[in-house]
Design a protein around this motif. Sequence first.
Motif, PDB file in Angstrom:
ATOM      1  N   ALA A1095       0.812  -1.219   0.000  1.00 64.96           N
ATOM      2  CA  ALA A1095       0.000   0.000   0.000  1.00 64.96           C
ATOM      3  C   ALA A1095       0.834   1.253   0.000  1.00 64.96           C
ATOM      4  N   GLY A1096       2.132   1.139  -0.021  1.00 67.98           N
ATOM      5  CA  GLY A1096       2.998   2.315  -0.005  1.00 67.98           C
ATOM      6  C   GLY A1096       3.770   2.370   1.287  1.00 67.98           C
ATOM      7  N   SER A1097       4.532   3.421   1.433  1.00 67.97           N
ATOM      8  CA  SER A1097       5.343   3.570   2.627  1.00 67.97           C
ATOM      9  C   SER A1097       4.459   3.785   3.840  1.00 67.97           C
ATOM     10  N   PRO A1098       4.695   3.056   4.931  1.00 66.15           N
ATOM     11  CA  PRO A1098       3.817   3.193   6.096  1.00 66.15           C
ATOM     12  C   PRO A1098       4.003   4.525   6.818  1.00 66.15           C
ATOM     13  N   TRP A1099       5.040   5.287   6.467  1.00 66.22           N
ATOM     14  CA  TRP A1099       5.274   6.550   7.176  1.00 66.22           C
ATOM     15  C   TRP A1099       4.686   7.736   6.428  1.00 66.22           C
ATOM     16  N   THR A1100       4.157   7.498   5.241  1.00 61.57           N
ATOM     17  CA  THR A1100       3.595   8.591   4.457  1.00 61.57           C
ATOM     18  C   THR A1100       2.082   8.556   4.549  1.00 61.57           C
ATOM     19  N   SER A1101       1.471   9.657   4.147  1.00 60.49           N
ATOM     20  CA  SER A1101       0.019   9.778   4.171  1.00 60.49           C
ATOM     21  C   SER A1101      -0.447  10.229   2.805  1.00 60.49           C
ATOM     22  N   SER A1102      -1.331   9.454   2.206  1.00 66.41           N
ATOM     23  CA  SER A1102      -1.770   9.770   0.854  1.00 66.41           C
ATOM     24  C   SER A1102      -2.671  10.994   0.828  1.00 66.41           C
ATOM     25  N   THR A1103      -3.312  11.334   1.939  1.00 68.14           N
ATOM     26  CA  THR A1103      -4.229  12.464   1.949  1.00 68.14           C
ATOM     27  C   THR A1103      -3.531  13.778   2.245  1.00 68.14           C
ATOM     28  N   MET A1104      -2.300  13.747   2.717  1.00 72.28           N
ATOM     29  CA  MET A1104      -1.550  14.965   2.992  1.00 72.28           C
ATOM     30  C   MET A1104      -0.513  15.152   1.896  1.00 72.28           C
ATOM     31  N   PRO A1105      -0.529  16.270   1.186  1.00 70.49           N
ATOM     32  CA  PRO A1105       0.357  16.430   0.018  1.00 70.49           C
ATOM     33  C   PRO A1105       1.816  16.502   0.444  1.00 70.49           C
ATOM     34  N   THR A1106       2.649  15.875  -0.362  1.00 72.01           N
ATOM     35  CA  THR A1106       4.085  15.906  -0.126  1.00 72.01           C
ATOM     36  C   THR A1106       4.646  17.239  -0.614  1.00 72.01           C
ATOM     37  N   LYS A1107       5.500  17.840   0.204  1.00 71.80           N
ATOM     38  CA  LYS A1107       6.125  19.107  -0.154  1.00 71.80           C
ATOM     39  C   LYS A1107       7.566  18.862  -0.582  1.00 71.80           C
ATOM     40  N   ARG A1108       8.043  19.764  -1.419  1.00 73.74           N
ATOM     41  CA  ARG A1108       9.409  19.651  -1.900  1.00 73.74           C
ATOM     42  C   ARG A1108      10.105  21.004  -1.771  1.00 73.74           C
ATOM     43  N   ALA A1109      11.379  20.940  -1.523  1.00 74.93           N
ATOM     44  CA  ALA A1109      12.198  22.140  -1.404  1.00 74.93           C
ATOM     45  C   ALA A1109      13.552  21.861  -2.024  1.00 74.93           C
ATOM     46  N   LYS A1110      14.118  22.885  -2.658  1.00 75.85           N
ATOM     47  CA  LYS A1110      15.399  22.742  -3.335  1.00 75.85           C
ATOM     48  C   LYS A1110      16.318  23.861  -2.881  1.00 75.85           C
ATOM     49  N   VAL A1111      17.535  23.488  -2.506  1.00 76.43           N
ATOM     50  CA  VAL A1111      18.552  24.441  -2.075  1.00 76.43           C
ATOM     51  C   VAL A1111      19.697  24.375  -3.077  1.00 76.43           C
ATOM     52  N   LEU A1112      20.037  25.529  -3.633  1.00 78.01           N
ATOM     53  CA  LEU A1112      21.088  25.614  -4.639  1.00 78.01           C
ATOM     54  C   LEU A1112      22.236  26.447  -4.077  1.00 78.01           C
ATOM     55  N   PHE A1113      23.421  25.880  -4.032  1.00 76.74           N
ATOM     56  CA  PHE A1113      24.619  26.568  -3.557  1.00 76.74           C
ATOM     57  C   PHE A1113      25.416  27.024  -4.778  1.00 76.74           C
ATOM     58  N   ARG A1114      25.411  28.313  -5.044  1.00 75.78           N
ATOM     59  CA  ARG A1114      26.063  28.869  -6.218  1.00 75.78           C
ATOM     60  C   ARG A1114      27.364  29.549  -5.814  1.00 75.78           C
ATOM     61  N   ALA A1115      28.403  29.329  -6.623  1.00 68.64           N
ATOM     62  CA  ALA A1115      29.682  29.988  -6.401  1.00 68.64           C
ATOM     63  C   ALA A1115      29.638  31.399  -6.972  1.00 68.64           C
ATOM     64  N   GLY A1116      30.779  32.076  -6.936  1.00 66.96           N
ATOM     65  CA  GLY A1116      30.791  33.468  -7.354  1.00 66.96           C
ATOM     66  C   GLY A1116      30.418  33.660  -8.807  1.00 66.96           C
ATOM     67  N   GLY A1117      30.761  32.750  -9.691  1.00 65.57           N
ATOM     68  CA  GLY A1117      30.438  32.893 -11.098  1.00 65.57           C
ATOM     69  C   GLY A1117      29.044  32.467 -11.457  1.00 65.57           C
ATOM     70  N   GLY A1118      28.224  32.090 -10.502  1.00 66.00           N
ATOM     71  CA  GLY A1118      26.871  31.635 -10.776  1.00 66.00           C
ATOM     72  C   GLY A1118      26.753  30.156 -11.011  1.00 66.00           C
ATOM     73  N   LYS A1119      27.892  29.401 -10.968  1.00 64.70           N
ATOM     74  CA  LYS A1119      27.842  27.963 -11.185  1.00 64.70           C
ATOM     75  C   LYS A1119      27.540  27.256  -9.869  1.00 64.70           C
ATOM     76  N   PRO A1120      26.648  26.258  -9.892  1.00 66.26           N
ATOM     77  CA  PRO A1120      26.341  25.542  -8.652  1.00 66.26           C
ATOM     78  C   PRO A1120      27.466  24.599  -8.269  1.00 66.26           C
ATOM     79  N   ILE A1121      27.724  24.504  -6.975  1.00 67.39           N
ATOM     80  CA  ILE A1121      28.705  23.543  -6.471  1.00 67.39           C
ATOM     81  C   ILE A1121      28.039  22.431  -5.672  1.00 67.39           C
ATOM     82  N   ALA A1122      26.794  22.606  -5.304  1.00 62.86           N
ATOM     83  CA  ALA A1122      26.056  21.551  -4.602  1.00 62.86           C
ATOM     84  C   ALA A1122      24.564  21.864  -4.700  1.00 62.86           C
ATOM     85  N   VAL A1123      23.753  20.813  -4.707  1.00 67.24           N
ATOM     86  CA  VAL A1123      22.290  20.931  -4.767  1.00 67.24           C
ATOM     87  C   VAL A1123      21.717  19.981  -3.729  1.00 67.24           C
TER      88      VAL A1123
END
Length: 1431
Positions: A1095-1123
Motif C-alpha cells: 500500500a505504499g510507505s507506512p510513514w507517508t500519508s496519501s491524503t496529505m500532500p508531499t512538499k518539496r524544497a530545493k537548495v542551490l549553492f552557487r559559487a561566485g560565477g553563478g555555477k552551482p557547487i552543490a544541490v
Amino acid sequence: MNDWHRIFAQNVLVPPHPQRARQLLKESTAFQCVLKWLDGPIIKQGVLAVLSEVECHLRVSFFDVTYRHFFGRTWKTTVKATEQLSRPASRIVFNEPLYFHTSLNHPHIVAVVEVVAEGKKRDGTLQTLSCGFGILRIFNSNSGSPSSASQDKRLRLYHGTPRALLHPLLQDPVEQNKHMTVIENCSLQYTLKPHPPLESAFHLLPENLLVSGLQQIPGLLPAHGETRDALRKPRLQKSVTWYLDNLFFTLYPSLEKFEEELLELLISDHFQEGPLDRSALEILERRLHVGVHNGLGFVQRPQVVVLVPEMDVALTRSASFSRKMVSSSKTSSGNQALVLRSRLRLPEMVSHPAFAIVFQLEYVFNSPSVVDGNAASVTSLANLACMYMVRWAVWNPSLEANSGRVTLPLQGGVQPNPSHCLVYKVPSASMSSQEVKQVESGTVQFQFSMGSEDHLDTPTEHINGPTAERQPARKPPTSPSSPPASAPQGLAATQDSPVGPGLSLSELAASPQSPAQRRAARPASQQPDGSQPSPAQAAFPLEASVSHLEADLSQAPVVLETSVAEQLQELPFTPLHAPIVMGAQTRSSGSQLSRASMALLQSSGFPEILDSNQQPAEAVNPADPVTFNPQKEESDCLQSNEIVLQFLAFSRVAQDSRGTSWPKTVYFTFQFYRFPPATTPRLQLVKLDETGKTRSGSLSHVLVPIDKDGSFDAGSPGFQLKYMVDPGFLKPGEQHWFLRYLASQTLQMDVWDGDSLLLLGSAAVQMKHLLRQGRPAVQVSQELEVVMTEYEWDTMAVSGDVTGFGSVKPIGVRSVVKGRLYLTLANVGHLREQRVRNPSSLPPSRSRVISSDGAGRFPGGSLLTSGGPRRELSLGKNVVQAQKLADVDSELAAVLLTHSRGTTGPQGAGREADAVRRRKLERMRSVRLQEAGAELGVRGTRVLAQQSVRAQHLRDLQVIAAYRERAKAESIASALSLAITTQHTLYATLGTAEFFEFTLKNPHNTQHTVTVEIDNPELSVIADTQEWKYFKDAAGLHTPVEEDMFHLRGSLAPQLFLRPRETTHVPFKFQSFSAGLPAAVQASADLSSEKGPDAGSPWTSSTMPTKRAKVLFRAGGGKPIAVLCLTVEPQPHVVDQVFRFYHPELTFLKKAIRLPPWHTLPGARRGMAGEEPPVHVRCSDPNVICETQNVGPGEPRDVFLKVASGPSPESKDFFVFIYSDRWLVAPVQTWQVHLHSLQRVDVSCVTGQLTRLSLVLRGTQTVRKVRAFTSHPQELKTDPKGVFVLPPRGMQDLHVSVRPLRAGSRFVHLNLVDVDCHQLVSSWLVCLSCRQPLISKAFEITLAAGQGKGVNKRITYTNPYPSRRTYHLHSDHPDLLQFKEDAFQVGGGETYTIGLRFAPRQSVGEVEILIYINDHEDKNEETFCVKVIYQ
C-alpha cells in the motif's frame, strides 16, 4: 518627627493581591462595624497561671480567600482587663466602632478578627498570645453585594491563629473545612452595615484602611457631644488654596552630570538583559508630580507638570518672565536647574499639622529596543515610555505661614515614600557633614502664597539666564506645550497650570524623533519672536516624544492637528474581558465505577475484551497511581498496541432536573493521537429495567448501535472502536512519543444529541492507565462527567475564584454537568509482524547531518532518464537495462507519432503523456494490415507496405538524431547536476521545527563566496548563533558552531565564504504553520490499520500532500557547487486541547484563553524554581490574529484570539501553537479551535415574561420532514412543536416564544433538523439580553434542608384594576417552587390567596426565588421575591 511623618509611618498599607488590581475597578462602599462584646471562656486556665495582669484586645485584618493574601493594615482595639474572663458566664465589652471603605466587593474578601491576650511573664517581659480568630463575611456569597442588615450577629471563633488561613488545605468555604475547630461557648457580638455618610470623607481615607471612630483623622473636625465618634457623621475642615511660583530643582553635582550618570546606570542595567543600542536610550521628559497628602494618602490625584532645563527657558525668555534670585541660590551655567514655567494651584490644602505638599521628580525615557529577534517581534511595545522616580520631597507648612520662599532637600533611595515605589539612589554621605547631606541629594526651591490669585511681586532681583548651549545629543529638545502657531512665544508666559488627566494619558507617548527630524526641528526653536517656523517644523509640528500635560486636556476636545507627527503609543495591555481557562471546558472528572454498576454492566451483555491468548484483559483501578517506566515499555516483546475504546452507557445527572429534554440518541466525536478525527454512528439510549438499576439511579441507559433501517438490538449493547498502533504505523523513533502521549495526555470527546445535532457536552479521560508495563493486556472502566460549557457575551469585567488546581475560574463561562459517560479503555499487546522489505522501501536515515559524499558519482543510464527506473544493485555495480528512447521520453514519442500520422499530433502536455501508447497502437495496426494483405494474396500491397514502413523508420532515425543533438547539452548538464545533488526526506509535523545540517564542501582549489538559494519559504538557514546552539543541544549534535557564518543582505539570499577544499556544516530548519487540508481529512492509517504490504510507505500519508524544497549553492560565477533536494512528508500532529465556539456570522470573535500555571502543562520545560519561560504563540491561519503579552512574574498568561466569522453555516477550523522557547522549536501545547458561524437573532426580553418572534424558513429543492430543536427548551419554545413538512422552494414561518428564567446575556442555539436524513437544515444563534423586572414585594422563609417532604405556604395578591382580570403564575425555579394553580381570576380590587409548595432540598444555603404574576397576554404585572434559607 512632625505630625505628617509620624502619621505616614504608622499607616503604611499592604496592597491587595496583584490579580485583584488587574480587575476593573468598582465604586467603593463604606461600612461601619461595631465590635460589641466577647462571650465565653476564651482564655484557658493554663495561660492565666503563667501570665499575670492579663489583658485582652481584638485585632482586625483584611484577607483575600481566593489568593490567600492579607492586605491593608491590622487594626487593634483598646486593651480591656480580663480578670473574670475564664468563667463560663464571663463577658468583656468593647463597643468600639470600626470604619472602612473598599471597592473589592467580592464574597471572598473577608475580615479576620483575632482575639489576643497579653500579660507579663515572671521575668517581667510582655508576652502576647493568640486565643482564637473568627471570619467576618463582609459581602453576600451570591451577588457580592454588602449585607444591609444592621441587627446584632454572633461571630464564631476557631482555635489557632489567622496564619492558618494561609495553609493550602483550607479551601473555601473555610468555615466548613474539617481542619477548622470551633471554640465551644465562645462568640463575638458585632454589627456590620453600610455607612453612606462616610462617602464625603473618602478623599481623606485610603481604601482598605481600618480606622476607629475614636481616631483623629487629618482633615476632619472633632465629633460633637460625648460620643467622640468623628466618623459617624463626618464634618470636613475648611480648605484653603495655596499657590506655588518660581519652582526650580537643583541636582548634585550638576544637572548634566546627574543625568549622564543616570543614563549610564540605566544602560548598564538593560545591557544585562540583552544587547542594547547605547544611542537608543534618551530622556524624553522631566515630570513633576505635586499633590497634597494628609499622612494617610493623597487628598486628590497629584498634578503632573513638565519641567524644562533652565537653558531651554533662557532661549525663549521674554521680559515678562524672569526667575527671582535669592542669596541662597548658587546656580551657574555649569549647575543649571530644572524650571517650572507655570504656577501651581492647590485648592485642597487644610490648615492642619498633618497636611503636607509632596513633590515627586520623575524622568521619562524611551523604552530601549534590545537588539534581539524576540524583542523585535513585538513592535507595539518597542517605543513605550518607561518612567522612573528619581527624587521626592515633602513640605509641611506651618499654620501661621502665609507667603515666603522655601528651600527643601530632596530625598531618594530605599526609604518609604508616598507613592510606595522605588526611587533612584542618593550619593553616599558617610563622610559628609549634616549641612552637606542636605544639599548632596539636591534641593527644590519655590515661593508660596495663600488665598491670592495675583502673581508674587516680592522685591527680589532678576537674574539673567545662562548663555545658550546645545543639549547633549542623547537629550532631545522638549517641545512647548502651547499650540503650534504660538510655540516660540508661548514659552515666556507665566500662566496657571490646571490639573491634567493624570498618568493614564501621560503614558500615551509619541514615537521618538528620527535624527533628521531632530536636526531640522532644532533651529526653529531658536528663531526670534514673530518669525515663521521653518518648513521642517511646519511638516512636523510639535515633534515631541511625549505630550505635555500642562494644558487642561479634560475641558476641551483634543483637536488632532498634529496627527502626522504625534503617534500615540500603546499602553501596557490590561484585558477587560473575562479569559477562558485552558482545560476548564472539559473539566470532567473520572471516577471508578461502583461495584453495583460493574455488576450491572457485566450482566448487560457487553463484549469482553481479550488479549492475544484469548484471556480476559487485566482490569486496572483508575484510582491507583501509575508509574511510567519508558525502558520497560520499549523493551516489551509485544510491540504492537491495539487500543480499544468501548462506549457502554450514558446517564443523566440528578442535578439536571429542570425539565430538560433527555436525548434519545447520541454520538461521539474525538481524535486519538494522530489518527483522523473519528465520528461514531448514532447510538440508541436504551433504558434499563427497574430491577436492573443501581440504588443511586446513576446508571440508567445503555448504548446500543442503530441499524440502517433505524432498528436496534438491545441484546448486543455497546459500541467498540479499535486503533492498531504497530511499528509499521509508527515512524522510526516515534514509539517514545506515543508512550509519552499515553502517559501525559487526556482524550477529549464531544457528546452530541443524535436527533437535534446539538452539543450535549464534553468529557475527558486520562490515558495513563493504557500503559501495559509488560502486561499482555490492560483495561480500565471509568465513569466520566459530561460537562457543557456556555460562553456568555463578552463582559467588561474580570473576576473569579481560584479552583483547586491554582487556575482562575472566570466570569462569563458557565459549566454544567449534563450527564455521565461509562467508558472502557483497553490496550491489547500483539507480537510485531515480521515483514521482509526490499532495501528501497526502508525509511531513509533520520540523521541530523546530511552528507553530500554519495552525490559525487554518475549512476549511469540514459541522459534522458537519469538511469531509468529499472536500476538494480548487483555485486556493488550499477546495472542498467537498455530501453528505447521513444519508450522513456514522452516528448520524443510525441514527435515520432506526429510524423507517423502526418498530422499536427496531439496538443497539450496532458496528451503527450500517452504518446508512447498511441505509437505502439499505430505499429500494431500496420502489422495487422500486412497480415491482412498476405491473406488476400495481394503481393503489391505488401511490397508497398514494407516500403512505407522502411521509409517511416528512416524518418524516425533522422528525427531521433536531430532530437538527441538538440537536447545533448541540456541532458549532459542535467546528468552532471545529478553528481552534485543530494536527496533527503524529512518527516515534518505542523508547528515543529525540523533541524538538520548539510555538509557543504568547496570542490575547487580557489576560494568562493557561496550564495544559498532556497525556493521554499518554509525552509531557511539558521543565521543566529544562539539559535544554532539551541538546536544542536536539543538534537545532541557535536559538530562545530561558527560565529557570524552568513553575510546577510536584507531580503537577498544569504552568503558564506569557503576556502579552497574547505568543508563546513550549513544549518537549516524546516517549519510549517500551514495546516493545508482540514483536520477531517488528516489520516495516516485506517481505524483498523488493514493496509496491505504494497500500500505504499507506512510513514507517508496519501491524503496529505508531499512538499518539496530545493537548495542551490552557487559559487561566485553563478555555477552551482552543490544541490540539496528535500522531500517533506507532513505528518498529522497531536491536539492537546479543543475549543468550540458558536458565534454570529460576519462578526469578530474576541477571546482570551488563560494558560494554567506553567509547571502544570504537559511537556513544559522544567526550569529553576520560580522561573517562568517566555510564552510565544503562532496560528495556522494567517487571517487569525493570535498574540500573547509578556507579563510580570507570577501573573497569569493569556492568549488572545481575534477571528472573523464567515457566513452561516460556515465553520472555520485552525490550530494555535504555544511555545516556551524563543526559537519556536516545538510547541508544548497545540490547540484546535472550531468556530461555527450561525445566523444571529437578537432578542431583548424580561425574565418571566413571554416574548414572541418569527423566523423565516426557506425550503430546499426537495420536500423535507423537519423538526426544530433548542438548547434551552425550558426558556425557548417553537411552533410547530413537533415534526412538520417543509415544502420545496417555499417559505414558512417558525414562531418562537422566549421566556427567560434568569437575567443576563447569553446564547441559545436553535437547530432545524431533517428527521429522515439527520441533517442540519438551518441553525440560529439566539442572543438573549434579559433584564430583571422590578420587584414589588420581598419575603423570607426558613426551611429545613434534607427532609423528604415539601412545605406549603400562602401569599396574597390584590387586583389593582377595577375590572376582573386573569393572571398566570410562573417561577424562575420550577424545581423548587410549584403553584397550587398556574392561573387564577380575581375581581377588581379583590384579594386572592396564592398557594405555594416548596420542594425539599438536600443542601444548605440561600436561594432567591422569583414569582412572576403575568396578565392574560403574558406580560409581567408584578414580581415577588422569596428568599428561602435552607438550614
